[in-house]
Scaffold this motif. Sequence first.
Motif, PDB file in Angstrom:
ATOM      1  N   VAL A 183       0.888  -1.283  -0.126  1.00 37.09           N
ATOM      2  CA  VAL A 183      -0.090  -0.037  -0.086  1.00 37.09           C
ATOM      3  C   VAL A 183       0.715   1.068   0.024  1.00 37.09           C
ATOM      4  O   VAL A 183       1.809   1.521   0.832  1.00 37.09           O
ATOM      5  N   ASN A 184       0.584   2.103  -0.845  1.00 38.79           N
ATOM      6  CA  ASN A 184       1.386   3.321  -0.895  1.00 38.79           C
ATOM      7  C   ASN A 184       0.696   4.517  -0.391  1.00 38.79           C
ATOM      8  O   ASN A 184      -0.401   5.011  -0.576  1.00 38.79           O
ATOM      9  N   THR A 185       1.203   5.000   0.536  1.00 39.11           N
ATOM     10  CA  THR A 185       0.436   6.132   1.564  1.00 39.11           C
ATOM     11  C   THR A 185       1.160   7.605   1.283  1.00 39.11           C
ATOM     12  O   THR A 185       1.085   8.525   2.132  1.00 39.11           O
ATOM     13  N   GLU A 186       2.106   7.526  -0.008  1.00 41.78           N
ATOM     14  CA  GLU A 186       2.678   8.942  -0.059  1.00 41.78           C
ATOM     15  C   GLU A 186       1.801  10.061  -0.101  1.00 41.78           C
ATOM     16  O   GLU A 186       2.076  11.121   0.450  1.00 41.78           O
ATOM     17  N   ALA A 187       0.786   9.946  -0.920  1.00 41.42           N
ATOM     18  CA  ALA A 187      -0.288  10.919  -1.110  1.00 41.42           C
ATOM     19  C   ALA A 187      -0.959  11.393  -0.047  1.00 41.42           C
ATOM     20  O   ALA A 187      -1.138  12.602   0.433  1.00 41.42           O
ATOM     21  N   LEU A 188      -1.402  10.289   0.804  1.00 43.25           N
ATOM     22  CA  LEU A 188      -2.187  10.750   2.101  1.00 43.25           C
ATOM     23  C   LEU A 188      -1.101  11.565   3.126  1.00 43.25           C
ATOM     24  O   LEU A 188      -1.706  12.130   3.836  1.00 43.25           O
ATOM     25  N   ALA A 189       0.165  10.922   3.101  1.00 43.19           N
ATOM     26  CA  ALA A 189       1.204  11.652   4.091  1.00 43.19           C
ATOM     27  C   ALA A 189       1.289  13.023   3.524  1.00 43.19           C
ATOM     28  O   ALA A 189       1.476  13.935   4.592  1.00 43.19           O
ATOM     29  N   GLU A 190       1.269  13.341   2.163  1.00 45.00           N
ATOM     30  CA  GLU A 190       1.588  14.777   1.703  1.00 45.00           C
ATOM     31  C   GLU A 190       0.271  15.612   2.096  1.00 45.00           C
ATOM     32  O   GLU A 190       0.541  16.619   2.507  1.00 45.00           O
ATOM     33  N   GLU A 191      -0.832  15.377   1.881  1.00 50.25           N
ATOM     34  CA  GLU A 191      -1.954  15.826   2.320  1.00 50.25           C
ATOM     35  C   GLU A 191      -2.241  16.088   3.820  1.00 50.25           C
ATOM     36  O   GLU A 191      -2.468  17.133   3.982  1.00 50.25           O
ATOM     37  N   TYR A 192      -1.863  14.872   4.547  1.00 50.93           N
ATOM     38  CA  TYR A 192      -1.654  15.216   5.858  1.00 50.93           C
ATOM     39  C   TYR A 192      -0.871  16.251   6.414  1.00 50.93           C
ATOM     40  O   TYR A 192      -1.103  17.234   7.299  1.00 50.93           O
ATOM     41  N   ALA A 193       0.191  16.446   5.657  1.00 48.35           N
ATOM     42  CA  ALA A 193       1.298  17.304   6.078  1.00 48.35           C
ATOM     43  C   ALA A 193       0.848  18.791   5.718  1.00 48.35           C
ATOM     44  O   ALA A 193       0.992  19.743   6.661  1.00 48.35           O
ATOM     45  N   GLU A 231      -7.383   1.015  -1.726  1.00 45.05           N
ATOM     46  CA  GLU A 231      -8.338   1.741  -2.159  1.00 45.05           C
ATOM     47  C   GLU A 231      -9.094   2.493  -1.134  1.00 45.05           C
ATOM     48  O   GLU A 231      -9.619   3.636  -1.347  1.00 45.05           O
ATOM     49  N   GLU A 232      -8.699   1.899   0.269  1.00 42.53           N
ATOM     50  CA  GLU A 232      -9.324   2.867   1.234  1.00 42.53           C
ATOM     51  C   GLU A 232      -8.438   3.824   1.665  1.00 42.53           C
ATOM     52  O   GLU A 232      -8.683   4.925   2.189  1.00 42.53           O
ATOM     53  N   VAL A 233      -7.173   3.614   1.508  1.00 44.07           N
ATOM     54  CA  VAL A 233      -6.038   4.865   1.566  1.00 44.07           C
ATOM     55  C   VAL A 233      -6.510   6.023   0.501  1.00 44.07           C
ATOM     56  O   VAL A 233      -6.295   7.231   0.949  1.00 44.07           O
ATOM     57  N   ASP A 234      -6.573   5.664  -0.647  1.00 39.05           N
ATOM     58  CA  ASP A 234      -7.062   6.525  -1.557  1.00 39.05           C
ATOM     59  C   ASP A 234      -8.329   7.281  -1.366  1.00 39.05           C
ATOM     60  O   ASP A 234      -8.247   8.598  -1.450  1.00 39.05           O
ATOM     61  N   ASP A 235      -9.396   6.421  -0.719  1.00 35.62           N
ATOM     62  CA  ASP A 235     -10.563   7.217  -0.420  1.00 35.62           C
ATOM     63  C   ASP A 235     -10.379   8.164   0.625  1.00 35.62           C
ATOM     64  O   ASP A 235     -10.828   9.344   0.753  1.00 35.62           O
ATOM     65  N   LEU A 236      -9.477   7.720   1.736  1.00 36.28           N
ATOM     66  CA  LEU A 236      -9.111   8.391   2.960  1.00 36.28           C
ATOM     67  C   LEU A 236      -8.450   9.786   2.457  1.00 36.28           C
ATOM     68  O   LEU A 236      -8.589  10.709   2.897  1.00 36.28           O
ATOM     69  N   THR A 237      -7.521   9.847   1.458  1.00 38.86           N
ATOM     70  CA  THR A 237      -6.844  10.885   0.768  1.00 38.86           C
ATOM     71  C   THR A 237      -7.677  11.717   0.538  1.00 38.86           C
ATOM     72  O   THR A 237      -7.549  13.067   0.621  1.00 38.86           O
ATOM     73  N   SER A 238      -8.786  11.500  -0.428  1.00 41.20           N
ATOM     74  CA  SER A 238      -9.712  12.151  -0.989  1.00 41.20           C
ATOM     75  C   SER A 238     -10.714  13.092  -0.156  1.00 41.20           C
ATOM     76  O   SER A 238     -10.824  14.135   0.126  1.00 41.20           O
ATOM     77  N   SER A 239     -10.923  12.301   1.223  1.00 43.39           N
ATOM     78  CA  SER A 239     -11.591  12.672   2.193  1.00 43.39           C
ATOM     79  C   SER A 239     -11.041  13.638   3.010  1.00 43.39           C
ATOM     80  O   SER A 239     -11.563  14.724   3.335  1.00 43.39           O
ATOM     81  N   LEU A 240      -9.769  13.559   3.242  1.00 42.46           N
ATOM     82  CA  LEU A 240      -9.033  14.440   3.721  1.00 42.46           C
ATOM     83  C   LEU A 240      -8.813  15.746   2.893  1.00 42.46           C
ATOM     84  O   LEU A 240      -8.867  16.987   3.601  1.00 42.46           O
TER      85      LEU A 240
END
Length: 509
Positions: A183-193, A231-240
């Motif tokens: 699972v790639n969480t880079e996009a989620l980490a970037e949005e979180y930052a 898929e869940e990580v991508d959905d969470l990134t979009s929600s964030l």
Amino acid sequence: MKKFFKKITTFILAAVMVFSCCGITAMAASDDYTHGTISVTTDTTTVEEGDTVSITVYPYVHIQYKGCGMSECPDICGTYGAKCFITGYGCCCDTTPVTYTADVTVTISDTSIISVTDSITANGTVSSAGDMVSGTMTLTAAAAGTATVTVSASLNDWVSTTKTFTIAVSDGEGSGDDDTEDVNTEALAEEYAICAALDSSDYTSASYKALTTVMAEAKKVLDGDLVYTQEEVDDLTSSLQAARLALVVVLSGDIPDQDTDNYYLLEDADDLVWFSSMVNKGATELDARLARDIDLSDVDEWTPIGLSDTNLYTGTFDGQGYTISGLKMVVTDDDDERYGGLFANLNGTLKNVVLTDSTVSCDSLAGGLVGRAYPDSLVINCGVSNSVKIYGNAMYGGLIGNAQGTLINSYSHSPGGFVGVAPGKIENCLYVGDAEYPYASMTNEENNRVYIYFLGNQYDETGKYGYTQYRNGKMVGIMNSYTNSEYEIYAWKSDDKTLFPVLDFTTTL
């Protein structure tokens, strides 16, 4: 008209916050208003016999305003002076909070392999409007094999969710194979930052609270406390990202007056600095007009409007034929990748403004008016004088560094050239100056009527005109032969001192 001081007012940032409120029932969310999509996640999909699987629904319990129950709610209602529907809070026409609990159903393909041992319960308590908590249920693996677990969740004014998980149960001996999903969480980490860097005081408490709720879930994923599929990580990134864009900016300070159509009237340097600050905090849709010429000489370092691609400007900025002068943006740090110009990132409309006596120097995209103009941007009836100096190591131009949008009826006399690169549409524009390369490239076949006039007595077959062509008025006549039925187009005249063609904001074509 003098400006008045407003301590706090609010501006709705994103389209998701501009709702047409209707009557609310305790049913699923309509297309007109919603708090978001319910999240259904599992901590693992690979277990051994006797292990447990946790499935979490968020939110499971949510206290929100019930709403007025009318067929239509007013745009502004209650004592809040805010939009009828507020994300995270609900329809505030009726300020009686109601506690809603999600309706959750579970279907398992083979209960001999895995079954529910602990039904869903809330992970905490709620006490006031806007509060929400998750709920978790526990499944136990009874025998080796594979079973699907389908979970459906619905909650008042939330978008319902149905998720199916395939749970693989081994006998404990193991096969040696590793089927764990990468699972790639880079996009989620970037949005979180990006979200973590925001100042909570810049936003209303309700909208910021909704953001922190999603951030808390994201942090658990990034820390490894929750195991999500891609898929869940991508959905969470979009929600964030959606929660960030839905933040309601608190407009504070000495707020300029507004015109009858809600344009802010900018009268001095303080107003323009205020406008840049509000846009860069996230109020990217603010509309503004210049009320007079503005001198920025006393502003030590100009911060461009739409400073980053996370808050690029999408409103309308109308100069009304006035001039901005004295802008200074000099970036000396090679690692500073900010775009330079009056605007850094533009995806809205900039019109009817002239920039003079200014300097923009940076290591990235630079333009007198815009560093980067995105595909949906429109720059029209704008000018940059020969007293504007542009310096850059990447794409730079007197008007725009990277012109990806539409540029119409505008000019540059700057020694920095015309545009750095222009993959967008350009019509009836001209450059007058002595830059060796007034533009880097124009790759869109829609580019037409782009005139390059070099200082000095030269003319060649490529359409580059010289001194006599603008001195005898030929250039002004060419520019004024242009027609455009879609936009208001201002005429051209010769400048009294330089004889360079400039826009005449008293006459339209």
